[in-house]
Design an enzyme around this catalytic site. Structure first.
Site, PDB file in Angstrom:
ATOM      1  N   CYS A 238       0.848  -1.200   0.000  1.00  0.00           N
ATOM      2  CA  CYS A 238       0.000   0.000   0.000  1.00  0.00           C
ATOM      3  C   CYS A 238       0.885   1.253   0.000  1.00  0.00           C
ATOM      4  O   CYS A 238       1.711   1.445   0.900  1.00  0.00           O
ATOM      5  CB  CYS A 238      -0.905  -0.008   1.235  1.00  0.00           C
ATOM      6  SG  CYS A 238      -1.822   1.521   1.454  1.00  0.00           S
TER       7      CYS A 238
ATOM      8  N   CYS B  86       0.493   3.350   3.205  1.00  0.00           N
ATOM      9  CA  CYS B  86       1.207   2.781   4.354  1.00  0.00           C
ATOM     10  C   CYS B  86       2.704   3.076   4.248  1.00  0.00           C
ATOM     11  O   CYS B  86       3.345   3.417   5.246  1.00  0.00           O
ATOM     12  CB  CYS B  86       0.969   1.275   4.436  1.00  0.00           C
ATOM     13  SG  CYS B  86      -0.632   0.811   5.120  1.00  0.00           S
TER      14      CYS B  86
ATOM     15  N   ASP C  51      -0.803  16.176  -2.389  1.00  0.00           N
ATOM     16  CA  ASP C  51      -1.120  15.208  -3.435  1.00  0.00           C
ATOM     17  C   ASP C  51      -0.112  15.344  -4.573  1.00  0.00           C
ATOM     18  O   ASP C  51       0.237  16.457  -4.980  1.00  0.00           O
ATOM     19  CB  ASP C  51      -2.551  15.428  -3.948  1.00  0.00           C
ATOM     20  CG  ASP C  51      -3.075  14.239  -4.732  1.00  0.00           C
ATOM     21  OD1 ASP C  51      -4.026  13.591  -4.258  1.00  0.00           O
ATOM     22  OD2 ASP C  51      -2.532  13.948  -5.818  1.00  0.00           O
TER      23      ASP C  51
ATOM     24  N   HIS D 181      -3.849   0.883   8.412  1.00  0.00           N
ATOM     25  CA  HIS D 181      -4.426   0.498   7.121  1.00  0.00           C
ATOM     26  C   HIS D 181      -5.826  -0.108   7.271  1.00  0.00           C
ATOM     27  O   HIS D 181      -6.471  -0.410   6.277  1.00  0.00           O
ATOM     28  CB  HIS D 181      -3.512  -0.524   6.430  1.00  0.00           C
ATOM     29  CG  HIS D 181      -3.978  -0.934   5.066  1.00  0.00           C
ATOM     30  ND1 HIS D 181      -3.610  -0.272   3.907  1.00  0.00           N
ATOM     31  CD2 HIS D 181      -4.819  -1.931   4.674  1.00  0.00           C
ATOM     32  CE1 HIS D 181      -4.196  -0.848   2.864  1.00  0.00           C
ATOM     33  NE2 HIS D 181      -4.929  -1.862   3.294  1.00  0.00           N
TER      34      HIS D 181
ATOM     35  N   ASN E 249     -13.501  10.084  -1.522  1.00  0.00           N
ATOM     36  CA  ASN E 249     -13.969   9.233  -2.613  1.00  0.00           C
ATOM     37  C   ASN E 249     -14.094   7.807  -2.086  1.00  0.00           C
ATOM     38  O   ASN E 249     -13.146   7.282  -1.496  1.00  0.00           O
ATOM     39  CB  ASN E 249     -12.988   9.280  -3.792  1.00  0.00           C
ATOM     40  CG  ASN E 249     -12.925  10.652  -4.436  1.00  0.00           C
ATOM     41  OD1 ASN E 249     -13.927  11.350  -4.515  1.00  0.00           O
ATOM     42  ND2 ASN E 249     -11.746  11.046  -4.891  1.00  0.00           N
TER      43      ASN E 249
ATOM     44  N   HIS F 142      -6.952   2.662   0.864  1.00  0.00           N
ATOM     45  CA  HIS F 142      -6.524   3.009   2.228  1.00  0.00           C
ATOM     46  C   HIS F 142      -7.220   4.347   2.478  1.00  0.00           C
ATOM     47  O   HIS F 142      -6.922   5.336   1.782  1.00  0.00           O
ATOM     48  CB  HIS F 142      -5.001   3.115   2.285  1.00  0.00           C
ATOM     49  CG  HIS F 142      -4.421   3.537   3.602  1.00  0.00           C
ATOM     50  ND1 HIS F 142      -3.303   2.930   4.173  1.00  0.00           N
ATOM     51  CD2 HIS F 142      -4.784   4.541   4.450  1.00  0.00           C
ATOM     52  CE1 HIS F 142      -3.016   3.548   5.320  1.00  0.00           C
ATOM     53  NE2 HIS F 142      -3.906   4.528   5.507  1.00  0.00           N
TER      54      HIS F 142
ATOM     55  N   HIS G 211      -8.642   7.838   2.944  1.00  0.00           N
ATOM     56  CA  HIS G 211      -7.957   9.134   2.931  1.00  0.00           C
ATOM     57  C   HIS G 211      -8.958  10.226   2.636  1.00  0.00           C
ATOM     58  O   HIS G 211      -9.956  10.015   1.957  1.00  0.00           O
ATOM     59  CB  HIS G 211      -6.817   9.154   1.907  1.00  0.00           C
ATOM     60  CG  HIS G 211      -7.234   8.731   0.528  1.00  0.00           C
ATOM     61  ND1 HIS G 211      -7.414   7.408   0.191  1.00  0.00           N
ATOM     62  CD2 HIS G 211      -7.524   9.449  -0.577  1.00  0.00           C
ATOM     63  CE1 HIS G 211      -7.789   7.325  -1.073  1.00  0.00           C
ATOM     64  NE2 HIS G 211      -7.871   8.551  -1.571  1.00  0.00           N
TER      65      HIS G 211
ATOM     66  N   HIS H 142      -9.432  14.080   1.079  1.00  0.00           N
ATOM     67  CA  HIS H 142      -8.851  15.139   0.245  1.00  0.00           C
ATOM     68  C   HIS H 142      -9.258  16.498   0.821  1.00  0.00           C
ATOM     69  O   HIS H 142     -10.434  16.719   1.135  1.00  0.00           O
ATOM     70  CB  HIS H 142      -9.395  15.086  -1.187  1.00  0.00           C
ATOM     71  CG  HIS H 142      -9.037  13.851  -1.964  1.00  0.00           C
ATOM     72  ND1 HIS H 142      -8.049  13.830  -2.921  1.00  0.00           N
ATOM     73  CD2 HIS H 142      -9.556  12.598  -1.942  1.00  0.00           C
ATOM     74  CE1 HIS H 142      -7.975  12.627  -3.455  1.00  0.00           C
ATOM     75  NE2 HIS H 142      -8.885  11.855  -2.881  1.00  0.00           N
TER      76      HIS H 142
HETATM   77  P1  5GP Z   1      -8.465   8.666  -4.646  1.00  0.00           P
HETATM   78  O1  5GP Z   1      -8.539   8.678  -6.149  1.00  0.00           O
HETATM   79  O2  5GP Z   1      -8.238   7.264  -4.137  1.00  0.00           O
HETATM   80  O3  5GP Z   1      -9.592   9.352  -3.964  1.00  0.00           O
HETATM   81  O4  5GP Z   1      -7.193   9.531  -4.282  1.00  0.00           O
HETATM   82  C1  5GP Z   1      -5.900   9.043  -4.339  1.00  0.00           C
HETATM   83  C2  5GP Z   1      -5.002  10.246  -4.464  1.00  0.00           C
HETATM   84  O5  5GP Z   1      -3.707   9.855  -4.107  1.00  0.00           O
HETATM   85  C3  5GP Z   1      -4.925  10.822  -5.877  1.00  0.00           C
HETATM   86  O6  5GP Z   1      -5.312  12.180  -5.850  1.00  0.00           O
HETATM   87  C4  5GP Z   1      -3.456  10.656  -6.262  1.00  0.00           C
HETATM   88  O7  5GP Z   1      -2.954  11.733  -7.003  1.00  0.00           O
HETATM   89  C5  5GP Z   1      -2.783  10.530  -4.912  1.00  0.00           C
HETATM   90  N1  5GP Z   1      -1.591   9.724  -4.903  1.00  0.00           N
HETATM   91  C6  5GP Z   1      -1.445   8.462  -5.414  1.00  0.00           C
HETATM   92  N2  5GP Z   1      -0.208   8.010  -5.213  1.00  0.00           N
HETATM   93  C7  5GP Z   1       0.455   9.001  -4.549  1.00  0.00           C
HETATM   94  C8  5GP Z   1       1.804   9.121  -4.076  1.00  0.00           C
HETATM   95  O8  5GP Z   1       2.638   8.232  -4.206  1.00  0.00           O
HETATM   96  N3  5GP Z   1       2.131  10.294  -3.442  1.00  0.00           N
HETATM   97  C9  5GP Z   1       1.232  11.304  -3.278  1.00  0.00           C
HETATM   98  N4  5GP Z   1       1.655  12.408  -2.644  1.00  0.00           N
HETATM   99  N5  5GP Z   1      -0.046  11.217  -3.714  1.00  0.00           N
HETATM  100  C10 5GP Z   1      -0.419  10.084  -4.353  1.00  0.00           C
HETATM  101 ZN    ZN Z   2      -2.346   1.258   3.624  1.00  0.00          ZN
END
Ligand code: 5GP
Ligand code: ZN
Length: 120
Positions: free
Chosen positions: A9, A12, A35, A51, A93, A104, A106, A108
Site C-alpha cells: 500500500c 502505508c 497530493d 491500514h 472518494n 486506504h 484518505h 482530500h
Molecule cells: P483517490 O482517487 O483514491 O480518492 O485519491 C488518491 C489520491 O492519491 C490521488 O489524488 C493521487 O494523485 C494521490 N496519490 C497516489 N499516489 C500518490 C503518491 O505516491 N504520493 C502522493 N503524494 N499522492 C499520491
Molecule cells: Zn495502507
C-alpha cells in the site's frame, strides 16, 4: 508469498516514511501530505497511519474519534494554508464509481480556486 495489503500500500509506505512525500502535518494517528497530482492550488491528503479502513465503508463506531480527528485537522490545515476564508472542500472518494484509486482511507482537502458544484 504474497505481500500483505500494508506492504503493497503506497499510503502505508508514505506513513511509515518508506516512500517519499511532502508532509505538511503528522501526529500519532495520521499524516497529511501534498497530493502528487494536485487538482487545485491546495490539494492535501489526510491519511490515517493504520491500514485497517480501506474505505469509508469499513468504518465502525470504533472509528468515530479517528474520523472526527481527520476532519478537525483538515480544518486546521485549511486555516494554516490560508484557504479557510476563501473556502475549501473536503472529499472522501468511496468506491470505484466515485473514483477511489487507493484502498486506504484518505481525505482530500482542496482549495485555492473556485470549485464547481456538483462535482464531476
Ligand atoms: P483517490 O482517487 O483514491 O480518492 O485519491 C488518491 C489520491 O492519491 C490521488 O489524488 C493521487 O494523485 C494521490 N496519490 C497516489 N499516489 C500518490 C503518491 O505516491 N504520493 C502522493 N503524494 N499522492 C499520491
Ligand atoms: Zn495502507
Amino acid at each position: 508469498m504474497d505481500n500483505t495489503p500494508e506492504q503493497s500500500c503506497i499510503f502505508c509506505s508514505i506513513a511509515a516514511g518508506d516512500a517519499q512525500s511532502e508532509i505538511v502535518y503528522s501526529d500519532d494517528q495520521m499524516v497529511a501530505i501534498k497530493d502528487v497530482n494536485p487538482q487545485a492550488p491546495v490539494h492535501v491528503l489526510l491519511i490515517p497511519r493504520e491500514h485497517n479502513l480501506e474505505s469509508l465503508n469499513d468504518a465502525s463506531k470504533l472509528d468515530l474519534s479517528l474520523l472526527g480527528h481527520l476532519l478537525y485537522i483538515a480544518a486546521k490545515i485549511a486555516n494554516r494554508m490560508e484557504i479557510a476564508e476563501s473556502g475549501y472542500r473536503v472529499v472522501i472518494n468511496t468506491g470505484e464509481a466515485a473514483g477511489q484509486s487507493v484502498a486506504h482511507l484518505h481525505v482530500h482537502l482542496l482549495g485555492g480556486r473556485d470549485l464547481t458544484w456538483p462535482p464531476g
